[in-house]
Each structure stands twice: as C-alpha cells, then as structure tokens.
Motif scaffolding. Structure first.
Motif, PDB file in Angstrom:
ATOM      1  N   GLU A  16       0.827  -1.205   0.000  1.00  0.00           N
ATOM      2  CA  GLU A  16       0.000   0.000   0.000  1.00  0.00           C
ATOM      3  C   GLU A  16       0.861   1.254   0.000  1.00  0.00           C
ATOM      4  OE1 GLU A  16      -2.100  -2.926   2.915  1.00  0.00           O
ATOM      5  OE2 GLU A  16      -0.062  -2.294   2.439  1.00  0.00           O
ATOM      6  N   SER A  17       0.306   2.330  -0.535  1.00  0.00           N
ATOM      7  CA  SER A  17       0.974   3.629  -0.505  1.00  0.00           C
ATOM      8  C   SER A  17      -0.074   4.722  -0.587  1.00  0.00           C
ATOM      9  CB  SER A  17       1.973   3.766  -1.654  1.00  0.00           C
ATOM     10  OG  SER A  17       1.305   3.686  -2.903  1.00  0.00           O
ATOM     11  N   GLY A  18       0.347   5.948  -0.299  1.00  0.00           N
ATOM     12  CA  GLY A  18      -0.553   7.080  -0.456  1.00  0.00           C
ATOM     13  C   GLY A  18      -1.107   7.651   0.834  1.00  0.00           C
ATOM     14  N   GLY A  19      -0.822   7.001   1.952  1.00  0.00           N
ATOM     15  CA  GLY A  19      -1.306   7.519   3.218  1.00  0.00           C
ATOM     16  C   GLY A  19      -0.562   8.790   3.613  1.00  0.00           C
ATOM     17  N   GLY A  20      -1.043   9.425   4.670  1.00  0.00           N
ATOM     18  CA  GLY A  20      -0.384  10.624   5.144  1.00  0.00           C
ATOM     19  C   GLY A  20      -1.230  11.380   6.137  1.00  0.00           C
ATOM     20  N   LEU A  21      -0.759  12.585   6.456  1.00  0.00           N
ATOM     21  CA  LEU A  21      -1.451  13.477   7.384  1.00  0.00           C
ATOM     22  C   LEU A  21      -2.161  14.560   6.575  1.00  0.00           C
ATOM     23  CD1 LEU A  21      -2.053  14.652  10.196  1.00  0.00           C
ATOM     24  CD2 LEU A  21       0.171  15.806  10.064  1.00  0.00           C
ATOM     25  N   VAL A  22      -3.470  14.643   6.752  1.00  0.00           N
ATOM     26  CA  VAL A  22      -4.262  15.638   6.038  1.00  0.00           C
ATOM     27  C   VAL A  22      -5.215  16.310   7.012  1.00  0.00           C
ATOM     28  CG1 VAL A  22      -4.132  14.417   3.829  1.00  0.00           C
ATOM     29  CG2 VAL A  22      -6.039  13.967   5.402  1.00  0.00           C
ATOM     30  N   ASP A  59     -10.086  17.255   3.370  1.00  0.00           N
ATOM     31  CA  ASP A  59      -9.144  16.975   2.294  1.00  0.00           C
ATOM     32  C   ASP A  59      -9.440  15.633   1.640  1.00  0.00           C
ATOM     33  OD1 ASP A  59      -6.123  18.495   3.725  1.00  0.00           O
ATOM     34  OD2 ASP A  59      -7.885  19.359   2.734  1.00  0.00           O
ATOM     35  N   SER A  60      -8.672  15.353   0.597  1.00  0.00           N
ATOM     36  CA  SER A  60      -8.791  14.083  -0.120  1.00  0.00           C
ATOM     37  C   SER A  60      -7.461  13.355  -0.130  1.00  0.00           C
ATOM     38  CB  SER A  60      -9.241  14.327  -1.566  1.00  0.00           C
ATOM     39  OG  SER A  60     -10.520  14.930  -1.617  1.00  0.00           O
ATOM     40  N   LEU A  61      -7.541  12.050  -0.278  1.00  0.00           N
ATOM     41  CA  LEU A  61      -6.352  11.204  -0.429  1.00  0.00           C
ATOM     42  C   LEU A  61      -6.702  10.070  -1.373  1.00  0.00           C
ATOM     43  CD1 LEU A  61      -4.727  10.461   3.071  1.00  0.00           C
ATOM     44  CD2 LEU A  61      -3.649  11.623   1.142  1.00  0.00           C
ATOM     45  N   ARG A  62      -5.700   9.616  -2.115  1.00  0.00           N
ATOM     46  CA  ARG A  62      -5.884   8.416  -2.914  1.00  0.00           C
ATOM     47  C   ARG A  62      -4.850   7.392  -2.469  1.00  0.00           C
ATOM     48  NH1 ARG A  62      -5.507   7.068  -9.391  1.00  0.00           N
ATOM     49  NH2 ARG A  62      -3.265   7.259  -8.980  1.00  0.00           N
ATOM     50  N   LEU A  63      -5.334   6.282  -1.986  1.00  0.00           N
ATOM     51  CA  LEU A  63      -4.471   5.172  -1.612  1.00  0.00           C
ATOM     52  C   LEU A  63      -4.323   4.234  -2.795  1.00  0.00           C
ATOM     53  CD1 LEU A  63      -5.908   4.298   1.925  1.00  0.00           C
ATOM     54  CD2 LEU A  63      -4.217   6.024   1.301  1.00  0.00           C
ATOM     55  N   SER A  64      -3.136   3.655  -2.887  1.00  0.00           N
ATOM     56  CA  SER A  64      -2.864   2.676  -3.933  1.00  0.00           C
ATOM     57  C   SER A  64      -2.395   1.383  -3.294  1.00  0.00           C
ATOM     58  CB  SER A  64      -1.787   3.185  -4.887  1.00  0.00           C
ATOM     59  OG  SER A  64      -2.186   4.363  -5.539  1.00  0.00           O
ATOM     60  N   CYS A  65      -2.690   0.298  -3.958  1.00  0.00           N
ATOM     61  CA  CYS A  65      -2.238  -1.014  -3.513  1.00  0.00           C
ATOM     62  C   CYS A  65      -1.711  -1.746  -4.736  1.00  0.00           C
ATOM     63  CB  CYS A  65      -3.373  -1.782  -2.864  1.00  0.00           C
ATOM     64  SG  CYS A  65      -2.967  -3.502  -2.477  1.00  0.00           S
ATOM     65  N   ALA A  66      -0.409  -1.928  -4.769  1.00  0.00           N
ATOM     66  CA  ALA A  66       0.220  -2.616  -5.895  1.00  0.00           C
ATOM     67  C   ALA A  66       0.394  -4.087  -5.551  1.00  0.00           C
ATOM     68  CB  ALA A  66       1.568  -1.985  -6.202  1.00  0.00           C
ATOM     69  N   GLY A  67      -0.072  -4.931  -6.447  1.00  0.00           N
ATOM     70  CA  GLY A  67       0.000  -6.362  -6.209  1.00  0.00           C
ATOM     71  C   GLY A  67       0.959  -7.060  -7.150  1.00  0.00           C
ATOM     72  N   SER A  68       1.552  -8.129  -6.698  1.00  0.00           N
ATOM     73  CA  SER A  68       2.420  -8.945  -7.540  1.00  0.00           C
ATOM     74  C   SER A  68       1.736 -10.272  -7.790  1.00  0.00           C
ATOM     75  CB  SER A  68       3.766  -9.179  -6.861  1.00  0.00           C
ATOM     76  OG  SER A  68       3.580  -9.945  -5.684  1.00  0.00           O
ATOM     77  N   GLY A  69       2.128 -10.931  -8.863  1.00  0.00           N
ATOM     78  CA  GLY A  69       1.558 -12.238  -9.145  1.00  0.00           C
ATOM     79  C   GLY A  69       0.531 -12.192 -10.265  1.00  0.00           C
ATOM     80  N   ARG A  70       0.536 -13.236 -11.061  1.00  0.00           N
ATOM     81  CA  ARG A  70      -0.348 -13.281 -12.224  1.00  0.00           C
ATOM     82  C   ARG A  70      -1.806 -13.414 -11.852  1.00  0.00           C
ATOM     83  NH1 ARG A  70       2.287 -18.006 -15.618  1.00  0.00           N
ATOM     84  NH2 ARG A  70       2.485 -18.839 -13.510  1.00  0.00           N
ATOM     85  N   ALA A  71      -2.095 -13.846 -10.611  1.00  0.00           N
ATOM     86  CA  ALA A  71      -3.477 -14.076 -10.210  1.00  0.00           C
ATOM     87  C   ALA A  71      -4.213 -12.809  -9.826  1.00  0.00           C
ATOM     88  CB  ALA A  71      -3.510 -15.040  -9.030  1.00  0.00           C
TER      89      ALA A  71
END
Length: 119
Positions: free
Chosen positions: A6-12, A16-28
C-alpha cells in the motif's frame, strides 16, 4: 502467492482528499476480489470497500459511502481507494486485501498505510 504494497497515506486536514494505492504482484491479481479495510487505534479492523475482479460488483461500508471510491487497474495490478471529505474518524491504518475466502476473510494482506486526519 500474491504480495500487496500500500501507498498514499499521510497526514491531512478534515475535508481533504487522499488516494491510496495497492500494488500487487503475481499473475493471479486480475482474478481476485480486492478490498480495503482499516483499523483505528483501540478498535477492531473494519471493512471499507471491495471490488470484484472485473469491477462489476462494488461494495462500500455505510460509514464511507458517498465519500470513497474503490477502483482497480488490472493491467497495472493496482487497486485504488479515493477518499474525499475526510473526517478525523477516518484516521486509521488502511490495509489492502486480496482473494476473498468468505465474509471479511481474505487470503492476502498488505502491511498497511497510515491515514491521519486532523480536525
């Protein structure tokens, strides 16, 4: 095996708005239901939102409905959580999960990203 980061967290500030991202590995990744959960200090982990593999089935917790949008890009193995009109009660560690087994039981979890909303 699927690994999630996960990424994108913080202090706001409230509102305000935030967009969190979750990058996954693996073909599934593209075949898995994805979800976001959160855990505030002293509270149990709670469901936030979930999205099916083809994005045709999306669910939100009542507490965030209308303020949060979950989406995914299977070409990038990434799921997003757009959060608007943030409130202090949204403060929590946000976790990405993949591969729903049943109810809130998921096979894979990320390490979490902190979101802090000040009043």
């Amino acid at each position: 095996q699927v690994q999630l980061v996960e990424s994108g967290g913080g202090l706001v500030q409230a509102g305000d708005s935030l967009r969190l991202s979750c990058a996954g590995s693996g073909r599934a990744f593209s075949t898995l239901t994805m979800a976001w959960f959160r855990q505030a200090p002293g509270k149990e982990r709670e469901f936030v939102a979930a999205i099916s593999d083809t994005s045709d089935n999306i669910k939100y917790a009542d507490s965030v409905k209308g303020r949060v949008t979950i989406s995914r890009d299977n070409a990038k193995n990434t799921v997003y959580l757009q959060m608007n009109s943030l409130r202090p009660e949204d403060t929590a560690v946000y976790y990405c999960a993949a591969g729903r087994i049943k109810n809130s039981l998921y096979a894979y979890w990320g390490q979490g990203t902190q979101v802090t909303v000040s009043a």
